[in-house]
Design a protein around this motif. Structure first.
Motif, PDB file in Angstrom:
ATOM      1  N   ASP A  95      96.951 146.465  38.855  1.00 40.15           N
ATOM      2  CA  ASP A  95      95.652 147.126  38.753  1.00 40.15           C
ATOM      3  C   ASP A  95      95.630 148.425  39.544  1.00 40.15           C
ATOM      4  O   ASP A  95      96.267 148.530  40.594  1.00 40.15           O
ATOM      5  N   ASN A  96      94.872 149.365  39.046  1.00 37.21           N
ATOM      6  CA  ASN A  96      94.518 150.553  39.802  1.00 37.21           C
ATOM      7  C   ASN A  96      93.010 150.444  40.010  1.00 37.21           C
ATOM      8  O   ASN A  96      92.223 150.900  39.168  1.00 37.21           O
ATOM      9  N   VAL A  97      92.627 149.776  41.081  1.00 40.80           N
ATOM     10  CA  VAL A  97      91.213 149.503  41.350  1.00 40.80           C
ATOM     11  C   VAL A  97      90.456 150.805  41.617  1.00 40.80           C
ATOM     12  O   VAL A  97      89.298 150.949  41.219  1.00 40.80           O
ATOM     13  N   ALA A  98      91.103 151.765  42.247  1.00 43.43           N
ATOM     14  CA  ALA A  98      90.441 153.037  42.559  1.00 43.43           C
ATOM     15  C   ALA A  98      89.971 153.753  41.298  1.00 43.43           C
ATOM     16  O   ALA A  98      88.903 154.361  41.282  1.00 43.43           O
ATOM     17  N   HIS A  99      90.762 153.672  40.232  1.00 41.63           N
ATOM     18  CA  HIS A  99      90.390 154.346  38.985  1.00 41.63           C
ATOM     19  C   HIS A  99      89.817 153.392  37.949  1.00 41.63           C
ATOM     20  O   HIS A  99      89.213 153.835  36.974  1.00 41.63           O
ATOM     21  N   PRO A 146     105.323 140.696  39.706  1.00 41.84           N
ATOM     22  CA  PRO A 146     104.457 139.658  39.157  1.00 41.84           C
ATOM     23  C   PRO A 146     104.930 139.249  37.763  1.00 41.84           C
ATOM     24  O   PRO A 146     105.715 139.953  37.128  1.00 41.84           O
ATOM     25  N   THR A 147     104.443 138.134  37.283  1.00 40.62           N
ATOM     26  CA  THR A 147     104.697 137.719  35.905  1.00 40.62           C
ATOM     27  C   THR A 147     103.596 138.305  35.020  1.00 40.62           C
ATOM     28  O   THR A 147     102.559 138.782  35.516  1.00 40.62           O
ATOM     29  N   LEU A 148     103.799 138.259  33.724  1.00 41.53           N
ATOM     30  CA  LEU A 148     102.772 138.688  32.779  1.00 41.53           C
ATOM     31  C   LEU A 148     101.492 137.895  32.998  1.00 41.53           C
ATOM     32  O   LEU A 148     100.394 138.456  33.022  1.00 41.53           O
ATOM     33  N   GLU A 149     101.637 136.607  33.211  1.00 40.42           N
ATOM     34  CA  GLU A 149     100.466 135.757  33.440  1.00 40.42           C
ATOM     35  C   GLU A 149      99.731 136.154  34.718  1.00 40.42           C
ATOM     36  O   GLU A 149      98.496 136.144  34.760  1.00 40.42           O
ATOM     37  N   ASP A 150     100.485 136.529  35.771  1.00 39.40           N
ATOM     38  CA  ASP A 150      99.867 137.021  37.010  1.00 39.40           C
ATOM     39  C   ASP A 150      99.003 138.243  36.730  1.00 39.40           C
ATOM     40  O   ASP A 150      97.864 138.343  37.193  1.00 39.40           O
ATOM     41  N   VAL A 151      99.572 139.191  35.997  1.00 38.72           N
ATOM     42  CA  VAL A 151      98.860 140.447  35.712  1.00 38.72           C
ATOM     43  C   VAL A 151      97.584 140.163  34.932  1.00 38.72           C
ATOM     44  O   VAL A 151      96.501 140.647  35.278  1.00 38.72           O
ATOM     45  N   LEU A 152      97.686 139.366  33.864  1.00 33.73           N
ATOM     46  CA  LEU A 152      96.509 139.068  33.044  1.00 33.73           C
ATOM     47  C   LEU A 152      95.468 138.248  33.802  1.00 33.73           C
ATOM     48  O   LEU A 152      94.279 138.318  33.502  1.00 33.73           O
ATOM     49  N   ALA A 153      95.901 137.518  34.812  1.00 30.27           N
ATOM     50  CA  ALA A 153      94.979 136.737  35.642  1.00 30.27           C
ATOM     51  C   ALA A 153      94.368 137.583  36.764  1.00 30.27           C
ATOM     52  O   ALA A 153      93.547 137.088  37.547  1.00 30.27           O
ATOM     53  N   GLY A 154      94.775 138.849  36.846  1.00 28.59           N
ATOM     54  CA  GLY A 154      94.248 139.723  37.891  1.00 28.59           C
ATOM     55  C   GLY A 154      95.000 139.628  39.201  1.00 28.59           C
ATOM     56  O   GLY A 154      94.517 140.065  40.242  1.00 28.59           O
ATOM     57  N   HIS A 155      96.212 139.050  39.163  1.00 28.22           N
ATOM     58  CA  HIS A 155      97.004 138.868  40.380  1.00 28.22           C
ATOM     59  C   HIS A 155      98.305 139.656  40.350  1.00 28.22           C
ATOM     60  O   HIS A 155      99.267 139.296  41.017  1.00 28.22           O
ATOM     61  N   GLY A 156      98.345 140.742  39.576  1.00 24.39           N
ATOM     62  CA  GLY A 156      99.502 141.626  39.581  1.00 24.39           C
ATOM     63  C   GLY A 156      99.462 142.516  40.804  1.00 24.39           C
ATOM     64  O   GLY A 156      98.662 142.304  41.730  1.00 24.39           O
ATOM     65  N   ARG A 157     100.304 143.533  40.820  1.00 24.68           N
ATOM     66  CA  ARG A 157     100.340 144.469  41.944  1.00 24.68           C
ATOM     67  C   ARG A 157      98.941 145.056  42.150  1.00 24.68           C
ATOM     68  O   ARG A 157      98.325 145.555  41.216  1.00 24.68           O
ATOM     69  N   ARG A 158      98.424 144.942  43.356  1.00 25.75           N
ATOM     70  CA  ARG A 158      97.086 145.401  43.734  1.00 25.75           C
ATOM     71  C   ARG A 158      95.989 144.811  42.839  1.00 25.75           C
ATOM     72  O   ARG A 158      94.972 145.444  42.573  1.00 25.75           O
ATOM     73  N   GLY A 159      96.216 143.590  42.347  1.00 33.03           N
ATOM     74  CA  GLY A 159      95.275 142.950  41.432  1.00 33.03           C
ATOM     75  C   GLY A 159      93.915 142.706  42.059  1.00 33.03           C
ATOM     76  O   GLY A 159      93.800 142.466  43.266  1.00 33.03           O
ATOM     77  N   ASN A 160      92.887 142.753  41.231  1.00 33.54           N
ATOM     78  CA  ASN A 160      91.528 142.557  41.723  1.00 33.54           C
ATOM     79  C   ASN A 160      91.074 141.109  41.630  1.00 33.54           C
ATOM     80  O   ASN A 160      89.959 140.776  42.017  1.00 33.54           O
TER      81      ASN A 160
END
Length: 170
Positions: free
Chosen positions: A44-48, A151-165
């Motif tokens: 995630d890029n939470v700032a943008h 992260p895994t694909l599932e991590d990213v989609l769950a919001g737990h990727g790099r800098r995930g929200n």
């Protein structure tokens, strides 16, 4: 001089095409399942206000899939232009020295925006589509990222990727 000649003078190498949609999950059946892209990374890029993930193909080419985070207005004007469908958002080129690239482009009269020149992990700048015949071009100088957990694909989609929200993708 056309934009291809300008980028060649920067020692730019093509890295990926970014495609944006309201939901990354809507893009996966095409870019992963049908075309065979393999998950590389994402976060995630939470700032943008957006989430992204990259897929790699057997020849080494990559595509980046992007979606807005909940409540974000980051893609609003883009979705207006595409009548809500999304599509190709930008082309990414890597340069060996982002500061030299910025200086060279300014000397050639280009207007630049979105300058991010201080983050040692990722420095980038954009050429507006009006400057590049209707295409948003991102020039980037990636830095070291050896300390990151991928992260895994599932991590990213769950919001737990790099800098995930922590908020799952829709």
């Amino acid at each position: 001089m056309d934009i291809a000649q300008e980028l060649a003078g920067l020692n730019a190498t093509f890295d990926h095409t970014a495609v944006a949609a309201r939901r990354i999950r809507d893009l996966l059946p095409i870019y992963r399942d049908l075309l065979g892209g393999v998950f590389v990374s994402g976060g995630d890029n939470v700032a943008h206000g957006y989430r992204t993930l990259q897929l790699r193909y057997p020849n080494g080419s990559k595509i980046e899939l992007m979606e807005p985070l909940a409540g974000s207005t980051f893609f609003d004007s883009f979705f207006e232009l595409t009548r809500g469908r999304g599509g190709v958002h930008h082309l990414n080129f890597h340069v060996p020295d982002i500061h030299a690239a910025v200086e060279a482009l300014r000397e050639r009269g280009y207007s630049l925006f979105g300058l991010n020149l201080d983050d040692p992990r990722w420095r980038d700048v954009f050429l507006h589509p009006k400057e590049a015949h209707g295409v948003l071009i991102q020039l980037a100088q990636p830095g070291p990222r050896d300390d990151e957990r991928v992260p895994t694909l599932e991590d990213v989609l769950a919001g737990h990727g790099r800098r995930g929200n922590g908020i799952p993708s829709p």
